[in-house]
Write an enzyme that holds these catalytic residues in place. Structure first.
Site, PDB file in Angstrom:
ATOM      1  N   GLN A   1       2.963  10.073   1.423  1.00  0.00           N
ATOM      2  CA  GLN A   1       4.238   9.336   1.284  1.00  0.00           C
ATOM      3  C   GLN A   1       5.301   9.780   0.214  1.00  0.00           C
ATOM      4  O   GLN A   1       6.298   9.237   0.151  1.00  0.00           O
ATOM      5  CB  GLN A   1       4.098   7.772   1.390  1.00  0.00           C
ATOM      6  CG  GLN A   1       3.436   7.249   2.814  1.00  0.00           C
ATOM      7  CD  GLN A   1       3.160   5.677   2.746  1.00  0.00           C
ATOM      8  OE1 GLN A   1       2.447   5.202   2.156  1.00  0.00           O
ATOM      9  NE2 GLN A   1       4.464   4.979   3.175  1.00  0.00           N
TER      10      GLN A   1
ATOM     11  N   GLY B   1       0.670  -1.211   0.062  1.00  0.00           N
ATOM     12  CA  GLY B   1      -0.011  -0.062   0.050  1.00  0.00           C
ATOM     13  C   GLY B   1       0.869   1.388  -0.114  1.00  0.00           C
ATOM     14  O   GLY B   1       2.162   1.079   0.466  1.00  0.00           O
TER      15      GLY B   1
ATOM     16  N   HIS C   1      -2.284   7.440   7.029  1.00  0.00           N
ATOM     17  CA  HIS C   1      -1.435   8.396   6.360  1.00  0.00           C
ATOM     18  C   HIS C   1      -2.073   9.683   6.064  1.00  0.00           C
ATOM     19  O   HIS C   1      -1.786  10.610   5.930  1.00  0.00           O
ATOM     20  CB  HIS C   1      -0.654   7.713   5.048  1.00  0.00           C
ATOM     21  CG  HIS C   1       0.415   6.693   5.449  1.00  0.00           C
ATOM     22  ND1 HIS C   1       1.498   7.166   6.066  1.00  0.00           N
ATOM     23  CD2 HIS C   1       0.613   5.508   5.207  1.00  0.00           C
ATOM     24  CE1 HIS C   1       2.344   6.009   6.482  1.00  0.00           C
ATOM     25  NE2 HIS C   1       1.991   5.159   5.733  1.00  0.00           N
TER      26      HIS C   1
ATOM     27  N   CYS D   1       5.996  -0.164   6.998  1.00  0.00           N
ATOM     28  CA  CYS D   1       5.673   0.962   6.436  1.00  0.00           C
ATOM     29  C   CYS D   1       6.806   1.375   5.472  1.00  0.00           C
ATOM     30  O   CYS D   1       8.132   1.362   5.925  1.00  0.00           O
ATOM     31  CB  CYS D   1       5.209   2.340   7.167  1.00  0.00           C
ATOM     32  SG  CYS D   1       4.458   3.654   6.536  1.00  0.00           S
ATOM     33  N   LEU D   2       6.438   1.928   4.177  1.00  0.00           N
ATOM     34  CA  LEU D   2       7.754   2.203   3.469  1.00  0.00           C
ATOM     35  C   LEU D   2       8.328   3.582   3.655  1.00  0.00           C
ATOM     36  O   LEU D   2       9.449   3.799   3.315  1.00  0.00           O
ATOM     37  CB  LEU D   2       7.221   2.349   1.934  1.00  0.00           C
ATOM     38  CG  LEU D   2       6.561   0.981   1.267  1.00  0.00           C
ATOM     39  CD1 LEU D   2       5.917   1.571  -0.175  1.00  0.00           C
ATOM     40  CD2 LEU D   2       7.680   0.076   1.030  1.00  0.00           C
TER      41      LEU D   2
ATOM     42  N   HIS E   1      -4.115   1.348   7.539  1.00  0.00           N
ATOM     43  CA  HIS E   1      -2.880   1.819   7.475  1.00  0.00           C
ATOM     44  C   HIS E   1      -2.683   2.984   6.731  1.00  0.00           C
ATOM     45  O   HIS E   1      -2.314   4.015   7.006  1.00  0.00           O
ATOM     46  CB  HIS E   1      -1.842   0.721   7.224  1.00  0.00           C
ATOM     47  CG  HIS E   1      -0.398   1.051   7.320  1.00  0.00           C
ATOM     48  ND1 HIS E   1       0.605   0.693   8.302  1.00  0.00           N
ATOM     49  CD2 HIS E   1       0.178   1.910   6.457  1.00  0.00           C
ATOM     50  CE1 HIS E   1       1.715   1.360   7.874  1.00  0.00           C
ATOM     51  NE2 HIS E   1       1.562   2.075   6.976  1.00  0.00           N
ATOM     52  N   GLU E   2      -3.240   2.804   5.392  1.00  0.00           N
ATOM     53  CA  GLU E   2      -2.778   3.760   4.327  1.00  0.00           C
ATOM     54  C   GLU E   2      -3.986   4.998   4.811  1.00  0.00           C
ATOM     55  O   GLU E   2      -3.511   5.997   4.486  1.00  0.00           O
ATOM     56  CB  GLU E   2      -3.258   3.329   2.950  1.00  0.00           C
ATOM     57  CG  GLU E   2      -2.284   2.177   2.369  1.00  0.00           C
ATOM     58  CD  GLU E   2      -0.789   2.276   2.755  1.00  0.00           C
ATOM     59  OE1 GLU E   2      -0.668   3.548   2.667  1.00  0.00           O
ATOM     60  OE2 GLU E   2      -0.415   1.143   3.001  1.00  0.00           O
TER      61      GLU E   2
HETATM   62 NI    NI Z   1       2.824   3.220   5.631  1.00  0.00          NI
END
Ligand code: NI
Length: 181
Positions: free
Chosen positions: A58, A53, A149, A103-104, A145-146
């Protein structure tokens, strides 16, 4: 998959801490070709980074857009890219699930997070059409989660203040060292 490794992601993923990752993102008022191009770039960036995701903040864009492919987490699944514009969670189950999340924007950082096991979400698709979806289990977790953000919430907001401060310190130092290189 070697071509993936050599391929340059079209967008840069922002590593925390960064103000854009703490900002509540703004809604999209027009779904046009420029936006669709951005959605494709987000998906490509997510796949190259081997994420399941990615949310627009991000990549430095403070707008309410997320992309995901929870099936990507399982090797035998074919790609199932999803894009959501202006997502709204309109129902959350009482039943909860715990997954260890990464998380990226927080490389090599993992937190077990308890979230509703199912959620119903309303959003605009890539044609600007209103859609609804029931997300369950891992898909529900990725979606939430997304969605976090878009509201400036990161994984370390789910740990104690002490642990969060330690993680912020570690990532701040890491970013500084990276800048020097
Ligand atoms: Ni994340």
């Amino acid at each position: 998959m070697t071509e993936d490794i050599e391929k340059q992601a079209p967008l840069n993923i922002i590593i925390a801490p960064d103000p854009v990752l703490k900002t509540v993102a703004a809604p999209i008022d027009k779904v046009d070709d420029d936006l669709r191009k951005f959605l494709d770039d987000m998906l490509e960036t997510m796949y190259i980074a081997r994420g399941v995701g990615l949310a627009a903040p991000q990549v430095g864009i403070s707008q309410r857009i997320l992309v995901m492919d929870p099936a990507r987490g399982e090797a035998d699944q074919s790609p199932q890219p999803m894009v959501m514009i202006n997502p709204e969670i309109i129902w959350r189950s009482e039943e909860l699930n715990i997954f260890e999340e990464g998380c990226l924007s927080l490389p090599d950082y993992y937190v077990e997070v308890e979230r509703p096991a199912s959620v119903r979400v309303k959003y605009l698709d890539r044609d600007g059409k209103s859609q609804e979806m029931l997300a369950e289990n891992f898909t529900a977790t990725v979606l939430q989660h997304e969605f976090d953000h878009l509201n400036g919430v990161l994984l370390w907001d789910y740990v104690s203040k002490l642990k969060r401060d330690m993680a912020i310190k570690k990532f701040t130092k890491m970013k500084k060292e990276f800048d020097v290189l």
